[in-house]
Design a protein around this motif. Structure first.
Motif, short mmCIF file in Angstrom:
data_model
loop_
_atom_site.label_atom_id
_atom_site.label_comp_id
_atom_site.label_asym_id
_atom_site.label_seq_id
_atom_site.Cartn_x
_atom_site.Cartn_y
_atom_site.Cartn_z
N GLU A 12 15.47 -46.24 -96.51
CA GLU A 12 15.52 -44.85 -95.86
C GLU A 12 13.83 -44.38 -95.43
O GLU A 12 14.28 -44.74 -94.43
N THR A 81 16.69 -46.38 -104.55
CA THR A 81 16.21 -45.28 -103.99
C THR A 81 15.02 -44.94 -104.90
O THR A 81 14.68 -45.77 -106.37
N ALA A 82 13.55 -44.58 -104.94
CA ALA A 82 12.46 -44.14 -105.42
C ALA A 82 12.21 -42.92 -104.90
O ALA A 82 12.14 -42.11 -103.83
N GLU A 87 8.46 -35.11 -106.52
CA GLU A 87 9.67 -34.74 -105.41
C GLU A 87 11.31 -34.54 -106.17
O GLU A 87 12.34 -34.59 -105.54
N ILE A 88 11.62 -34.99 -107.03
CA ILE A 88 12.52 -34.73 -108.07
C ILE A 88 12.97 -33.37 -108.47
O ILE A 88 12.46 -32.85 -108.73
N ASP A 89 14.32 -33.62 -107.79
CA ASP A 89 15.01 -32.35 -107.98
C ASP A 89 15.21 -32.26 -109.43
O ASP A 89 16.54 -32.56 -109.53
N ARG A 92 19.66 -30.94 -110.32
CA ARG A 92 20.13 -31.35 -109.32
C ARG A 92 20.70 -32.97 -110.32
O ARG A 92 21.34 -33.28 -109.98
N ALA A 93 18.78 -33.60 -110.82
CA ALA A 93 19.63 -34.33 -111.98
C ALA A 93 20.06 -34.35 -112.89
O ALA A 93 20.93 -35.06 -113.19
N ALA A 96 24.16 -33.94 -112.45
CA ALA A 96 23.88 -35.72 -111.51
C ALA A 96 24.73 -36.67 -113.37
O ALA A 96 25.09 -36.60 -113.36
N ARG A 99 27.52 -34.46 -114.64
CA ARG A 99 28.32 -35.18 -114.45
C ARG A 99 28.83 -36.47 -114.81
O ARG A 99 29.87 -36.69 -114.29
N ARG A 122 19.97 -43.49 -113.58
CA ARG A 122 19.86 -42.63 -112.28
C ARG A 122 19.37 -41.33 -112.85
O ARG A 122 17.43 -41.42 -112.53
N ARG A 126 15.33 -40.09 -113.45
CA ARG A 126 13.99 -38.73 -112.79
C ARG A 126 14.25 -38.02 -113.75
O ARG A 126 12.97 -37.98 -113.11
P1 ATP Z 1 23.28 -37.22 -106.80
O1 ATP Z 1 24.79 -37.27 -107.72
O2 ATP Z 1 22.67 -36.02 -106.96
O3 ATP Z 1 23.41 -37.10 -104.33
P2 ATP Z 1 22.69 -39.89 -107.19
O4 ATP Z 1 21.60 -40.12 -108.57
O5 ATP Z 1 24.01 -40.20 -106.66
O6 ATP Z 1 22.50 -38.73 -107.58
P3 ATP Z 1 21.34 -41.40 -105.02
O7 ATP Z 1 22.92 -42.11 -104.35
O8 ATP Z 1 20.77 -42.49 -106.60
O9 ATP Z 1 22.28 -40.30 -105.87
O10 ATP Z 1 20.41 -41.36 -104.23
C1 ATP Z 1 20.34 -40.26 -102.91
C2 ATP Z 1 19.74 -39.77 -102.37
O11 ATP Z 1 18.96 -38.74 -103.15
C3 ATP Z 1 17.78 -40.33 -102.59
O12 ATP Z 1 17.41 -40.42 -100.99
C4 ATP Z 1 17.99 -40.37 -103.31
O13 ATP Z 1 16.06 -40.62 -103.45
C5 ATP Z 1 18.11 -39.08 -103.51
N1 ATP Z 1 18.01 -38.35 -104.78
C6 ATP Z 1 18.84 -38.26 -106.06
N2 ATP Z 1 18.51 -37.35 -106.94
C7 ATP Z 1 17.89 -36.29 -106.56
C8 ATP Z 1 17.25 -35.93 -107.22
N3 ATP Z 1 17.54 -35.32 -108.36
N4 ATP Z 1 15.82 -35.35 -106.48
C9 ATP Z 1 15.79 -36.14 -105.43
N5 ATP Z 1 15.86 -36.57 -104.92
C10 ATP Z 1 17.22 -37.48 -105.28
#
Ligand code: ATP
Length: 141
Positions: A12, A81-82, A87-89, A92-93, A96, A99, A122, A126
């Motif tokens: 991305e 992803t990185a 910048e980590i929410d 949201r983590a 996740a 879930r 993941r 985070r």
């Molecule tokens: P979620 O279910 O919250 O989407 P995920 O682990 O499935 O989490 P990814 O598929 O790994 O999400 O990432 C999708 C995009 O969202 C990527 O650009 C990643 O950097 C970003 N992202 C995921 N979780 C976070 C977070 N907690 N804070 C900031 N960016 C995040």
């Protein structure tokens, strides 16, 4: 002058392009520490933290897998992803992770389980990157 040129990229975006004295990465077979004049290598990355040190400053990142290439004092990370810790929410983590845990409790198929386990790793990577950045632990040596 810093020893290493570091580039962290995902499909991305370019997450970071900087200099560092040392880099620690979550390689598939354990933590991988890179200093200047490291031998060339390509290694697979797992979900975990990347730590960059430049002087007294340490930066923390979460990655969810990918590859690192080291060559001529250049460290190139191609991650799925990185995110920089700042910048980590966190909420949201946390959601996740919850879930994924609920899916693990409920799931029966191996595909579901593998996906939920990967999602949990993941999310934990985070949360740990945020925690490490908060407590500045552990610092890179
Ligand atoms: P979620 O279910 O919250 O989407 P995920 O682990 O499935 O989490 P990814 O598929 O790994 O999400 O990432 C999708 C995009 O969202 C990527 O650009 C990643 O950097 C970003 N992202 C995921 N979780 C976070 C977070 N907690 N804070 C900031 N960016 C995040």
């Amino acid at each position: 002058m810093a020893a290493l040129a570091v580039d962290i990229m995902t499909p991305e975006r370019r997450v970071l392009q900087t200099q560092a004295d040392s880099v620690v990465l979550p390689a598939a077979d354990g933590e991988l520490g890179i200093l200047s004049h490291h031998a060339p290598l390509v290694a697979q990355l797992h979900a975990g933290q990347i730590r960059l040190r430049l002087g007294d400053k340490v930066e923390y990142f979460a990655v969810s897998g990918g590859f690192v290439e080291v060559q001529n004092n250049r460290v190139t990370v191609m991650a799925e992803t990185a995110e920089m810790a700042q910048e980590i929410d966190v909420e949201r983590a946390r959601q996740a992770a919850e879930r994924a845990k609920a899916e693990l409790r409920a799931s029966s198929g191996t595909v579901d389980i593998a996906q939920a386990q990967a999602a949990l790793l993941r999310a934990l990577a985070r949360l740990r990157a945020v925690e490490a950045a908060r407590t500045r632990r552990p610092s890179i040596r």
